[in-house]
Design an enzyme around this catalytic site. Structure first.
Site, PDB file in Angstrom:
ATOM      1  N   SER A 263       0.837  -1.203   0.000  1.00 33.20           N
ATOM      2  CA  SER A 263       0.000   0.000   0.000  1.00 33.20           C
ATOM      3  C   SER A 263       0.869   1.250   0.000  1.00 33.20           C
ATOM      4  CB  SER A 263      -0.879   0.012   1.247  1.00 33.20           C
ATOM      5  OG  SER A 263      -0.055   0.221   2.386  1.00 33.20           O
ATOM      6  N   LYS A 264       0.220   2.386  -0.193  1.00 30.94           N
ATOM      7  CA  LYS A 264       0.943   3.659  -0.170  1.00 30.94           C
ATOM      8  C   LYS A 264       1.599   3.840   1.202  1.00 30.94           C
ATOM      9  CE  LYS A 264       0.359   8.650  -0.490  1.00 30.94           C
ATOM     10  NZ  LYS A 264       0.687   8.965   0.891  1.00 30.94           N
ATOM     11  N   ARG A 265       0.896   3.383   2.244  1.00 32.65           N
ATOM     12  CA  ARG A 265       1.446   3.521   3.597  1.00 32.65           C
ATOM     13  C   ARG A 265       2.785   2.784   3.731  1.00 32.65           C
ATOM     14  NH1 ARG A 265      -2.469   1.332   7.114  1.00 32.65           N
ATOM     15  NH2 ARG A 265      -4.036   2.091   5.652  1.00 32.65           N
ATOM     16  N   ASP A 268       5.364   5.004   2.262  1.00 31.26           N
ATOM     17  CA  ASP A 268       5.700   6.127   3.145  1.00 31.26           C
ATOM     18  C   ASP A 268       6.577   5.648   4.302  1.00 31.26           C
ATOM     19  OD1 ASP A 268       4.135   7.644   1.532  1.00 31.26           O
ATOM     20  OD2 ASP A 268       2.391   7.689   2.863  1.00 31.26           O
TER      21      ASP A 268
END
Ligand code: GLU
Length: 507
Positions: A263-265, A268
């Site tokens: 995921s994008k998380r 990050d």
């Protein structure tokens, strides 16, 4: 043989994630390999989930990757429009066709009624909530249970209704998937899926099937997360009496540790991009960089993405777009999820940077270098590029990697200098500077021969002298050939730096 036609059908719910890029890429490669067409269709019927700017970033990402549709929202084509929100009347017409031949029915249950019904059934049935299906539809408010008069009255009162697919529990659902082989579903487990919502918008299922049929899609290549929807799609093809396309469901992209979907998380948290190109969140204004903004070469990125879940059966890893088209096959797409590995992406980039010509690399750093130091000329920059081109992973690293060659040394590795320094070498240093002063410094080779001769004359070891020279001249232990470095640095600067030895040893 039917013409191969594939499509990429994203919903405009945000930027293009690398999983989406891979779906688009594999669809494109498959179509091009078979001399067919690749389409871009925007599935924007779920207006609540639409994010402004998504369509632009999807276009931009595909363009950057060189995945250019033959038909689509920008290119147009014989099946236009390619944006589902502009095809509303088409879906209505097909939903009516299903109503007329008894394959679908109207359902007047309000959202609140359904919610309350589900909650009650969950409470009665150990947390398992009821599905709207063959076994429960008779308890609900729909055209199968209501009289014609009631239906007419409800319509007159403008009571909202949806159209549901009437799933026959004895209907056999199976299909051959090009990646997962034979897939079977038990129809009695399938619900009577909503096809047309009360606002007249189709759901994903209806719009997707109608469009794939009308747009003559031969192969549906999409992510594994859509596999659960496929049995309803197969039933829809049957209900319309249409030939279903061939399906290929691609494995998921997994987090680097293999535990769950990427995921994008994760990006990050672990410091890597998961988008193809930059996206500015229209609500928060937050900008998230993509692989392009992180400095990736487009061919390296495409190659990296292609290898996440596919290989050609050999050890070969480097494929440009043309080679990918030549070698790609859906049969060689792996069944297991592909673990995301950012180091591998960097490795691909390094490989592609090494294949760039000197001119391309000079071009990449020329403006910035000459802005930093107006006295740097093309000859210097070209030599500089030659020295450092194999020591970088990204083009942008070129400017900084050898900054000691065009500006002052910012930091010295004093620990190593002091460790390597032997006082017996003091005379060598004096003689070395004399050597530089008297030499016209024509070639690195000549400097090397002369230096080694001098080291021998002083009965010293290379292992003591060369690291000391390197730190004096560059500040660090890392770098290209020290003799090439001297040549490019020039004799004056080299001598000046060597003279700092005592000062550095005492600091
Ligand atoms: N609109 C779906 C998506 O956002 C398309 C799935 C499919 O390819 O059928 O991915």
């Amino acid at each position: 043989m039917t013409r191969v036609r594939t499509r990429f059908a994203p919903s405009p719910t945000g930027p293009l994630h690398i999983g989406g890029v891979r779906t688009a890429l594999y669809s494109y490669l498959f179509a091009k390999k078979h001399g067919g067409d690749f389409l871009l269709r925007i599935e924007d019927t779920d207006t609540a989930r639409t994010v402004k700017g998504s369509e632009d970033v999807i276009n931009e990402s595909l363009n950057w990757c060189g995945i250019i549709p033959d038909e689509g929202i920008t290119q147009g084509g014989p099946h236009a429009p390619y944006r589902q929100s502009e095809r509303k009347s088409i879906y209505l017409q097909y939903a009516e066709q299903l109503l007329n031949n008894g394959k679908a029915y109207l359902a007047f249950d309000s959202e609140e009624d359904i919610k309350a019904w589900r909650e009650k059934s969950a409470a009665d049935n150990k947390g398992i909530s009821a599905a709207y299906n063959y076994s429960t539809r008779s308890q609900m408010k729909n055209s199968l249970t209501l009289s014609e008069k009631d239906i007419a009255r409800l319509k007159e009162d403008k009571t909202p209704y949806v159209i549901r697919l009437k799933v026959d529990p004895s209907d056999h659902v199976s299909f051959h998937d090009m990646i997962r082989d034979d897939v079977r579903f038990d129809s009695s487990q399938l619900d009577d899926r909503v096809l047309l919502k009360s606002d007249g918008m189709p759901t994903y299922h209806l719009a997707n099937v109608v469009d794939d049929h009308l747009m003559e899609i031969s192969h549906v290549i999409r992510g594994e997360e859509w596999l659960a929807s496929t049995p309803h799609h197969i039933l829809l093809y049957k209900a319309f009496d249409w030939k279903a396309p061939v399906f290929a469901h691609l494995p998921l992209f997994l987090k680097p540790d293999g535990k769950g979907k990427l995921s994008k998380r994760d990006g990050d948290r672990l410091g890597f991009p998961v988008f193809c190109t930059q996206f500015k969140n229209p609500d928060t204004g937050e900008i998230t960089e993509g692989f392009r903004e992180k400095g990736f070469e487009r061919d390296a990125f495409v190659n990296f993405i292609a290898m996440l879940g596919w290989n050609d059966g050999t050890e070969r890893e480097l494929f440009d777009m043309k080679a990918l088209i030549d070698h790609f096959s859906l049969e060689r797409v792996h069944k297991a999820g592909a673990k995301f590995n950012f180091e591998k992406a960097v490795w691909f980039n390094q490989q592609y940077v090494r294949h760039l010509s000197n001119e391309e690399l000079v071009h990449a750093c020329y403006d910035e270098l000459t802005k930093l130091h107006s006295n740097l000329d093309k000859h210097f920059i070209s030599k500089y590029v030659e020295l450092f081109r194999d020591r970088i992973d990204f083009k942008y690293e070129l400017v900084k990697v050898g900054s000691y060659l065009y500006s002052d040394i910012e930091q010295y590795d004093l620990d190593t200098l002091k460790k390597k320094w032997k006082p017996e070498a003091e005379n060598f240093m004096l003689n070395f500077n004399e050597l530089l002063a008297s030499n016209s410094l024509v070639s690195a080779n000549e400097i090397e021969i002369e230096t080694k001769k001098l080291i021998e004359q002083h009965q010293l070891g290379m292992g003591n002298i060369l690291p000391v020279l390197r730190i004096l001249l560059t500040g660090t232990m890392k770098g290209p050939s020290i003799f090439e470095t001297i040549l490019l640095l020039g004799k004056d600067k080299s001598m000046e730096r060597i003279k700092k030895l005592n000062y550095l040893l005492n600091s």
